[in-house]
Write a protein that holds these residues in place. Sequence first.
Motif, PDB file in Angstrom:
ATOM      1  N   ASP A 228       0.856  -1.067   0.078  1.00  0.00           N
ATOM      2  CA  ASP A 228      -0.102   0.194   0.016  1.00  0.00           C
ATOM      3  C   ASP A 228       0.757   1.227   0.100  1.00  0.00           C
ATOM      4  N   PHE A 229       2.143   0.848   0.273  1.00  0.00           N
ATOM      5  CA  PHE A 229       3.045   2.332   0.350  1.00  0.00           C
ATOM      6  C   PHE A 229       4.195   2.424  -0.817  1.00  0.00           C
ATOM      7  N   THR A 230       3.968   1.463  -1.781  1.00  0.00           N
ATOM      8  CA  THR A 230       4.917   1.796  -3.095  1.00  0.00           C
ATOM      9  C   THR A 230       4.049   2.125  -4.046  1.00  0.00           C
ATOM     10  N   PRO A 231       4.382   3.332  -4.740  1.00  0.00           N
ATOM     11  CA  PRO A 231       3.590   3.860  -5.738  1.00  0.00           C
ATOM     12  C   PRO A 231       3.411   3.046  -7.066  1.00  0.00           C
ATOM     13  N   ASP A 232       2.338   2.859  -7.783  1.00  0.00           N
ATOM     14  CA  ASP A 232       2.102   2.339  -8.809  1.00  0.00           C
ATOM     15  C   ASP A 232       2.155   3.349 -10.219  1.00  0.00           C
ATOM     16  N   PRO A 233       3.038   3.054 -11.077  1.00  0.00           N
ATOM     17  CA  PRO A 233       3.124   4.052 -12.136  1.00  0.00           C
ATOM     18  C   PRO A 233       2.276   3.580 -13.387  1.00  0.00           C
ATOM     19  N   THR A 234       1.297   2.861 -13.331  1.00  0.00           N
ATOM     20  CA  THR A 234       0.619   2.481 -14.358  1.00  0.00           C
ATOM     21  C   THR A 234      -0.362   3.317 -14.388  1.00  0.00           C
ATOM     22  N   ASP A 235      -0.543   3.994 -15.907  1.00  0.00           N
ATOM     23  CA  ASP A 235      -1.673   5.093 -16.049  1.00  0.00           C
ATOM     24  C   ASP A 235      -3.204   4.427 -15.868  1.00  0.00           C
ATOM     25  N   SER A 236      -3.950   5.225 -15.276  1.00  0.00           N
ATOM     26  CA  SER A 236      -5.359   4.752 -14.855  1.00  0.00           C
ATOM     27  C   SER A 236      -6.445   5.426 -15.832  1.00  0.00           C
ATOM     28  N   PHE A 237      -5.920   6.274 -16.849  1.00  0.00           N
ATOM     29  CA  PHE A 237      -6.825   6.647 -17.681  1.00  0.00           C
ATOM     30  C   PHE A 237      -7.888   6.094 -18.346  1.00  0.00           C
ATOM     31  N   ALA A 238      -7.656   4.983 -18.847  1.00  0.00           N
ATOM     32  CA  ALA A 238      -8.813   4.094 -19.222  1.00  0.00           C
ATOM     33  C   ALA A 238      -9.658   3.475 -18.441  1.00  0.00           C
ATOM     34  N   ALA A 239      -9.567   3.384 -17.091  1.00  0.00           N
ATOM     35  CA  ALA A 239     -10.232   2.678 -16.125  1.00  0.00           C
ATOM     36  C   ALA A 239     -11.071   3.642 -14.986  1.00  0.00           C
ATOM     37  N   VAL A 240     -10.902   4.960 -15.396  1.00  0.00           N
ATOM     38  CA  VAL A 240     -11.517   5.763 -14.277  1.00  0.00           C
ATOM     39  C   VAL A 240     -12.611   6.711 -14.991  1.00  0.00           C
ATOM     40  N   PRO A 241     -13.646   7.301 -14.281  1.00  0.00           N
ATOM     41  CA  PRO A 241     -14.616   8.383 -14.737  1.00  0.00           C
ATOM     42  C   PRO A 241     -14.078   9.742 -14.919  1.00  0.00           C
ATOM     43  N   LEU A 242     -14.803  10.387 -15.654  1.00  0.00           N
ATOM     44  CA  LEU A 242     -14.168  11.823 -16.072  1.00  0.00           C
ATOM     45  C   LEU A 242     -15.017  12.801 -15.969  1.00  0.00           C
ATOM     46  N   SER A 243     -14.609  13.982 -15.273  1.00  0.00           N
ATOM     47  CA  SER A 243     -15.194  15.131 -15.187  1.00  0.00           C
ATOM     48  C   SER A 243     -15.901  15.684 -16.526  1.00  0.00           C
ATOM     49  N   VAL A 244     -16.962  16.455 -16.580  1.00  0.00           N
ATOM     50  CA  VAL A 244     -17.557  17.148 -17.665  1.00  0.00           C
ATOM     51  C   VAL A 244     -17.706  18.589 -17.625  1.00  0.00           C
ATOM     52  N   VAL A 245     -17.383  19.422 -18.476  1.00  0.00           N
ATOM     53  CA  VAL A 245     -17.825  20.723 -18.449  1.00  0.00           C
ATOM     54  C   VAL A 245     -19.194  20.837 -18.735  1.00  0.00           C
ATOM     55  N   VAL A 246     -19.787  21.608 -17.990  1.00  0.00           N
ATOM     56  CA  VAL A 246     -21.350  21.895 -17.903  1.00  0.00           C
ATOM     57  C   VAL A 246     -21.473  23.227 -18.203  1.00  0.00           C
TER      58      VAL A 246
END
Length: 705
Positions: free
Chosen positions: A121-139
């Motif tokens: 839990d205390f070692t950083p993971d360098p893998t990009d999460s871009f395809a697995a997370v929700p996104l904010s939207v401009v309204v």
Amino acid sequence: MTQIDLPTPADGTLLGAHIRDDGTSFGLWAPRATRVELALVDEDRTQHNHDMTAGEDGVWSVHVPGVGAEQRYGFRVHGEWAPEDGRRFNPAKLLLDPYARAITGGVDYSGPISDHTPDSDFTPDPTDSFAAVPLSVVVEDSPPPEPIAERRNLADSVIYETHVKGYTRLHPQVPEHLRGTFAGLAYPAVIEHLVELGVTAVELLPIHQFVSEPFLIGRGLRNYWGYNTLGFFAPHASYCSVGTMGSQVREFKEMVTALHQAGLEVILDVVFNHTGEGGHEGPTLCYRGIDHAGYYRLTQDQRNDYDVTGTGNSVDTSNPGVQKMIIDSLRYWVTEMGVDGFRFDLATTLLRDGQHHVRQDHPLKAAIAEDPLLADIKMIAEPWDVGPYGYQVGGFGSRWSEWNDRFRGFVRDFWRGNIGGVQELSARLAGSPDIFDHDDRQADASINFVTAHDGFTLRDLVTYDLKHNGANGESNRDGSDDNRSWNCGYEGETDNPEINALRHRQTKNLIATTILSSGVPMITAADEIGRTQEGNNNAYCQDGPISWVNWDSAEPWADLKDLTGALLKLRHDHPVLRSSRFRHGDQVTLLDGSPSGRKNLAWFGGYPHDNLVELADQEWQDGERRTLGMFLTDDRDDRTEEDALLIWFHGGADPVEVQLPGGPWAKEYTVLAHTGVDGELPTDPVPADGLVTIPGRTVVVMQAH
């Protein structure tokens, strides 16, 4: 713990995404970050990053020309990876905007959504999460909903707690494509039922954007109730009937307008005490990646979350920046989204200081009290959490009302026969003055309820002695074992007509006690039509028929619905039932100023020949007593007529003969409503000093002439 000192955002209007000057301005409060990138995300998840500029108040900002509504975006926040200092910065994790007004997409729970490696839990993971997370939207900004013509005093309110999806998912009169959405709740047939029933406000289970817990996903379940918030400014996207790119904002506003036009207020159940990220071993989707120690309470070593909510994390409201986010959220939902009140989940957590101690003089509470935009907004606390000294019922002060679990517990006990006497019953009927009558508080401080989303439904309360939570996947270990229910002699549904008749009577008694007590009644959605969860008392993960309202039950339980509507009409027509003031048995004068000989509150035992005096001390101490008469007189200064009611609560199994008070109390009495069946109570007026037989387990409301 070691308190960190962080700057407070100077101007909340700069946070989030705002369309202006032929583009969009973005702002993020990340006071300990060393670099922040705005990631503009295309439909195919291609990203275009823009470096943001830091301000002295910890707010990073950038204006991007040409960007408008429906633009997807996120943030990459850089900084030191130092878990021992509450810093878990990892720019490989694409983060949501805490101020996002709309959120699209979901979480791939098998994707790289953690900021750490599977091994530690205390070692950083360098893998990009871009395809697995929700996104904010401009309204894009849009006009707020139509306001309600006049907000009611809380004492005049009847709250109806409901779930946006579950209430209409099976509704036969709602078009299929609208069922389970904001638009479905706004549909005329739905609103007509609420208005005809007589409720004045809908309290919506969480509609802030939320996610499911990973352990539920692993069982093939999902979070249904919504107490796992991810965005405090964004309406939950899946409750929109037409899209997730900002349409949820418009549809929510249209729902509020429709409810307001029908005279119904909108109260939101808000979950500011924790977020959907769980503990530090859970996913990093927003707040933890922006600043772990800035948003969350941590233990002394700064490495672990200090959890007083039972969810893995607790939001740190001792931090002024977090306080500002909560105030900004409340103001947004009032001014832009048109809501009329808030119910604060686990509200005690919000009152903890930097040492995690509970403080009723907390700065957040003071800020709410001082904010003019929140001045006439209903504030309701769930006055407990699971931490030390978390139980704070009665302690929130004059600005607040509170869920009264003492009412829930005792009323259940009274009607199942598990009580000794009627002394506490009188306190619960009178607004629980033993809990709330202090510091200039009023009777509407008590939110009276016998059921809520959490626990048995009203029908299940009289159908099951034991919980039946097997569908939740925890071998029936989850959910409370303290149900204070009674199955009326048989566990589960039955065709036995005697048992079913008793169950109908008991549900009427429970709902009648709630409606007729001083304070503010709260009814759980569809209790009035016999909704069942098949004995499941913890249906938070049941997004299906167990939780959804089955409108086919309405006809078999029409007697309960009719009584509920009749009692709510009585409450509306008789102000004596909804006084905001505590009654202390004060003498009441007539309209001409002469003494009436009556009190604004009096208690009678009803036994023949005992009626000429009110209940005596030895009778209050009688542990075998199961009958109590409550006499109420309208003593408002602005009343235009004399109004008095005598209400009998008889919890014994056998009939009891009562003598009606004479003398100054009344000349005669007329039965207005009761929880029995036709023919059990007299329909003609009964003279004072006359005898009336009350059937076993019955509430009777009488007009005192």
